[in-house]
Design a protein around this motif. Structure first.
Motif, PDB file in Angstrom:
ATOM      1  N   ILE A  45     -19.970  30.999 -17.438  1.00 42.39           N
ATOM      2  CA  ILE A  45     -19.422  31.487 -18.702  1.00 42.39           C
ATOM      3  C   ILE A  45     -19.559  30.391 -19.753  1.00 42.39           C
ATOM      4  O   ILE A  45     -19.294  29.220 -19.479  1.00 42.39           O
ATOM      5  N   THR A  46     -19.967  30.777 -20.957  1.00 39.48           N
ATOM      6  CA  THR A  46     -20.023  29.857 -22.087  1.00 39.48           C
ATOM      7  C   THR A  46     -19.200  30.460 -23.217  1.00 39.48           C
ATOM      8  O   THR A  46     -18.743  31.604 -23.121  1.00 39.48           O
ATOM      9  N   LYS A  47     -19.071  29.735 -24.306  1.00 36.59           N
ATOM     10  CA  LYS A  47     -18.314  30.237 -25.448  1.00 36.59           C
ATOM     11  C   LYS A  47     -18.984  31.446 -26.075  1.00 36.59           C
ATOM     12  O   LYS A  47     -18.351  32.221 -26.776  1.00 36.59           O
TER      13      LYS A  47
ATOM     14  N   THR B  58     -17.163  37.579 -28.307  1.00 38.35           N
ATOM     15  CA  THR B  58     -17.484  36.436 -27.461  1.00 38.35           C
ATOM     16  C   THR B  58     -16.191  35.719 -27.096  1.00 38.35           C
ATOM     17  O   THR B  58     -15.150  35.943 -27.714  1.00 38.35           O
ATOM     18  N   VAL B  59     -16.267  34.847 -26.122  1.00 36.64           N
ATOM     19  CA  VAL B  59     -15.104  34.057 -25.749  1.00 36.64           C
ATOM     20  C   VAL B  59     -14.637  33.233 -26.943  1.00 36.64           C
ATOM     21  O   VAL B  59     -13.441  33.136 -27.218  1.00 36.64           O
ATOM     22  N   GLU B  60     -15.569  32.671 -27.678  1.00 33.18           N
ATOM     23  CA  GLU B  60     -15.214  31.863 -28.841  1.00 33.18           C
ATOM     24  C   GLU B  60     -14.492  32.682 -29.906  1.00 33.18           C
ATOM     25  O   GLU B  60     -13.482  32.233 -30.472  1.00 33.18           O
ATOM     26  N   GLU B  61     -14.960  33.896 -30.165  1.00 28.01           N
ATOM     27  CA  GLU B  61     -14.299  34.755 -31.157  1.00 28.01           C
ATOM     28  C   GLU B  61     -12.870  35.085 -30.733  1.00 28.01           C
ATOM     29  O   GLU B  61     -11.956  35.061 -31.550  1.00 28.01           O
ATOM     30  N   ALA B  62     -12.690  35.379 -29.461  1.00 30.22           N
ATOM     31  CA  ALA B  62     -11.349  35.691 -28.964  1.00 30.22           C
ATOM     32  C   ALA B  62     -10.427  34.487 -29.105  1.00 30.22           C
ATOM     33  O   ALA B  62      -9.262  34.635 -29.492  1.00 30.22           O
ATOM     34  N   CYS B  63     -10.940  33.305 -28.822  1.00 30.62           N
ATOM     35  CA  CYS B  63     -10.123  32.102 -28.931  1.00 30.62           C
ATOM     36  C   CYS B  63      -9.734  31.821 -30.379  1.00 30.62           C
ATOM     37  O   CYS B  63      -8.613  31.386 -30.641  1.00 30.62           O
ATOM     38  N   LEU B  64     -10.632  32.087 -31.297  1.00 32.60           N
ATOM     39  CA  LEU B  64     -10.311  31.889 -32.714  1.00 32.60           C
ATOM     40  C   LEU B  64      -9.189  32.827 -33.145  1.00 32.60           C
ATOM     41  O   LEU B  64      -8.255  32.421 -33.826  1.00 32.60           O
TER      42      LEU B  64
END
Length: 69
Positions: free
Chosen positions: A4-6, A41-47
């Protein structure tokens, strides 16, 4: 074993590793079934959920590795 990546899409993660769902729920992502969240994406969810992307990526990869043993 998938890594898994960001940039990995959440829906793809849940399809290949449903055991990761609690990690998303823990960051406050309670709408895992809705189309919008599954396409993030994982990054969008984290933001959106004010969470460290690196911490979540590490947690997801650890969960997948532990479940594949």
């Amino acid at each position: 074993m998938p890594v898994i990546t960001k940039d990995t899409i959440i829906g793809d993660i849940l399809d290949i590793a449903p055991e990761t769902a609690p990690a998303f729920l823990d960051i406050g992502m309670h709408c895992l079934g809705c189309p919008a969240s599954r396409n993030e994406t994982v990054e969008e969810a984290c933001l959106v959920h004010d969470t460290s992307v690196d911490d979540l990526v590490n947690q997801l990869n650890e969960l997948i590795a532990a479940n594949k043993k």
